[in-house]
Design a protein around this motif. Structure first.
Motif, short mmCIF file in Angstrom:
data_model
loop_
_atom_site.label_atom_id
_atom_site.label_comp_id
_atom_site.label_asym_id
_atom_site.label_seq_id
_atom_site.Cartn_x
_atom_site.Cartn_y
_atom_site.Cartn_z
N SER A 359 9.86 0.27 2.51
CA SER A 359 8.43 0.37 2.82
C SER A 359 8.17 0.12 4.30
O SER A 359 7.24 0.68 4.87
N ARG A 360 9.00 -0.71 4.93
CA ARG A 360 8.88 -0.93 6.38
C ARG A 360 9.04 0.39 7.13
O ARG A 360 8.42 0.60 8.18
N ASP A 361 9.87 1.28 6.58
CA ASP A 361 10.07 2.58 7.20
C ASP A 361 9.14 3.65 6.63
O ASP A 361 9.32 4.83 6.89
N GLY A 362 8.15 3.21 5.83
CA GLY A 362 7.08 4.09 5.38
C GLY A 362 7.45 5.10 4.32
O GLY A 362 6.72 6.07 4.11
N SER A 367 3.35 2.13 0.95
CA SER A 367 4.20 1.35 1.86
C SER A 367 3.40 0.33 2.66
O SER A 367 3.86 -0.79 2.90
N SER A 368 2.21 0.71 3.09
CA SER A 368 1.41 -0.20 3.89
C SER A 368 1.01 -1.44 3.09
O SER A 368 0.79 -2.52 3.65
N PHE A 369 0.95 -1.31 1.76
CA PHE A 369 0.64 -2.45 0.90
C PHE A 369 1.85 -3.36 0.74
O PHE A 369 1.74 -4.59 0.81
N PHE A 370 3.02 -2.77 0.51
CA PHE A 370 4.23 -3.56 0.27
C PHE A 370 4.86 -4.10 1.55
O PHE A 370 5.68 -5.00 1.50
N ARG A 371 4.48 -3.56 2.68
CA ARG A 371 5.11 -3.88 3.96
C ARG A 371 4.90 -5.31 4.46
O ARG A 371 5.84 -5.93 4.99
N PRO A 372 3.74 -5.94 4.28
CA PRO A 372 3.49 -7.26 4.90
C PRO A 372 4.44 -8.34 4.40
O PRO A 372 4.86 -8.35 3.24
N ILE A 373 4.75 -9.27 5.29
CA ILE A 373 5.55 -10.44 4.98
C ILE A 373 4.62 -11.64 4.75
O ILE A 373 3.67 -11.84 5.52
#
Length: 538
Positions: A359-362, A367-373
């Motif tokens: 998801s970091r690589d889209g 992906s924008s939802f799963f991306r945050p840490i």
């Protein structure tokens, strides 16, 4: 754009670390060479990286869950030693890559890096999806195995006078998956230390089994000829192919060593720890798995059909029961499902890191939802953890259809991960050998490429093997192996998604480190790959 003068190395290292205390400057600099800034906290040591792989493998619970594949070939046909040897070769090929370029999304990152310009995007996309769903499939199969083991204790307690429905099995499975999600979320700060506990629990179970079974069966132990030379064939396949199908047990059991790669951005000195974790975990399972299989062959009832069709629903429960009776069986089966439960925690952690990296690589939907840490929960991909939990709960609905459909979850992990492991190795030796720069661990110029080709051949064979019906040709709907259906849906769906939509925007791994943090050498290398420096900033 970076200035024409490369920044001082110490200044550059300091600028790479995104938050105080996440990683050492050296570890963050290694990750920066791959284009990523440090976002996860590095709190896993080399032994803890080994621990997470070995814990996921869960040697004895995994053997117990897959005896249905090995027993039909008979004691000498269990095939553990040979299959494990080939798996170790696969580990060597992956260790070469893991030491050279340690990153959480390693498999699809390596595929993109080594593939030809025309193939890098679709192959990277395919590997990312196959690996992500393969890991979630592994979580499903582990937790489904836990459900069967947990319920088998109840069946034993009731002397076989109760049988769980598919609905009860799924409810147990769902409760297990949800518990894993909670534990993986709230125990992140000590997750590395817990791997040591999980490893110790595995060895306690192994020791208890290899001691208790021979003692309990002292009056009816099988002789050496039966253990090492007796073959059977409880299938309608030719005996030779029944022997090959027994390899599915070690192939599935020793199938989590890529977790070392997915944890590499949380590992201290990853370039050394990742290959060590891969090879130590495979080697340990090779040795101790062989010991376990010898003990099982020495103590199993020669009436193998009665073992595979046990009223307890688990061949391992019948082996225990025949040797140590009801009370002993309940004790060891309880310990068995506890260790199986611990396996599920570890594989969820690994699966969530691959999901987060992709998801970091889209590349994933939302992906924008799963991306945050989540900093609050200890710099972990919290949303990715629960995304894996949700997907596992959905895939687990297969258990409501029929046991044959649920068994396909086992092979989903095999076929999906085999493709994900083999593709970057293939891409390296076919297109990218000149671009490969060895890390601290390297099998050498003489052996590295032959090892890679042997690994590729074995992984392709494993994919084909995982799609065969276990019982024989001409299967019924109840005995059909639905792996081919599930994996074709995964691979065909991901490729359809790519060519219909994702090819318009997916360009491979994204750089999350600022252009000013790249040296001139790195910028030149990136331009040679056809990437635009101006587009590197997130």
């Amino acid at each position: 754009m970076a200035s024409s003068k490369a920044p001082d190395i110490e200044d550059r290292k300091a600028s790479i670390v995104s938050a105080s205390g996440l990683a050492s400057e050296d570890d963050a600099a290694v990750l920066a060479k791959l284009g990523y800034k440090q976002e996860l906290r590095r709190n896993f040591t080399m032994m803890e990286i080994f621990g997470i792989a070995f814990s996921i493998m869960g040697l004895l619970p995994s053997i117990a869950s897959t005896l249905v594949y090995s027993i039909p070939a008979g004691p000498a046909g269990m095939g553990w030693f040979l299959a494990s040897g080939f798996i170790f070769i696969v580990g060597l090929a992956m260790a070469d890559l893991g030491s050279s370029m340690p990153t959480s999304g390693g498999l699809y990152w390596w595929t993109h890096f080594f593939s030809s310009p025309a193939t890098r995007n679709p192959l990277s996309f395919l590997v990312g999806y196959s690996n992500t769903l393969g890991l979630v499939g592994g979580l499903c199969s582990i937790d489904y195995g836990f459900s069967l083991m947990f319920l088998s204790v109840i069946v034993i307690a009731r002397d076989g006078n109760w049988s769980p429905s598919n609905g009860v099995i799924y409810a147990t499975f769902l409760g297990c998956v949800l518990c894993h999600g909670i534990l993986a979320s709230i125990m992140s700060k000590i997750m590395g230390k817990l791997q040591t506990v999980f490893v110790v629990m595995n060895f306690i179970l192994i020791a208890a089994t290899v001691i208790a079974l021979p003692i309990g069966a002292k009056n009816r132990r099988n002789d050496g000829h039966y253990i090492f030379a007796q073959t059977e064939n409880l299938t309608t396949w030719p005996t030779g192919w029944a022997f090959m199908l027994s390899w599915l047990s070690p192939i599935w059991t020793i199938g989590a060593f890529d977790s070392c790669v997915h944890m590499s951005e949380e590992c201290v000195n990853a370039a050394n720890a990742v290959p060590a974790g891969i090879l130590m975990s495979i080697g340990s399972c090779w040795l101790f798995g062989l010991i376990i299989m010898i003990v099982l062959a020495a103590t199993i009832s020669p009436d193998l059909e009665s073992v595979t069709s046990s009223k307890f629903g688990q061949p391992m429960a019948q082996i225990y029961y025949d040797a140590i009776g009801k009370s002993g069986t309940m004790g060891l089966m309880s310990l068995l499902f506890v260790v199986q439960f611990l396996m599920g925690i570890s594989i969820l952690v690994a699966a969530s890191r691959q999901t987060w990296a992709f998801s970091r690589d889209g590349a994933l939907p939302f992906s924008s939802f799963f991306r945050p840490i989540s900093q609050r929960f200890g710099y972990i991909p919290l949303r990715a953890i629960w995304g894996c939990v949700f997907l596992a709960a959905v895939l687990g609905l297969l258990s409501l259809i029929a046991p044959a459909a649920a068994q396909a979850l086992f092979s989903l992990a095999v076929a999906g991960n085999n493709l994900a492991w083999g593709t970057p190795i293939f891409a390296r030796v076919v297109w990218g050998q000149r671009k490969f720069k060895p890390g601290p661990f390297y099998t050498g110029d003489r052996f590295s490429v032959p090892i890679a080709w042997i690994a590729i051949a074995f992984l392709v064979f494993g994919i084909v093997l995982s799609m065969f019906p276990v019982g024989g040709p001409n299967p019924t709907p109840q005995s059909m192996n639905y792996t081919v259906v599930i994996n074709m849906a995964v691979w065909g769906g991901s490729m359809s998604y790519y060519y219909l939509n994702a090819r318009k925007w997916f360009t491979g791994p994204k750089f999350t480190i600022a252009a000013d943090d790249l040296t001139e050498e790195q910028q030149v290398a990136i331009r040679e790959e056809g990437l635009d420096i101006q587009k590197l900033d997130p």
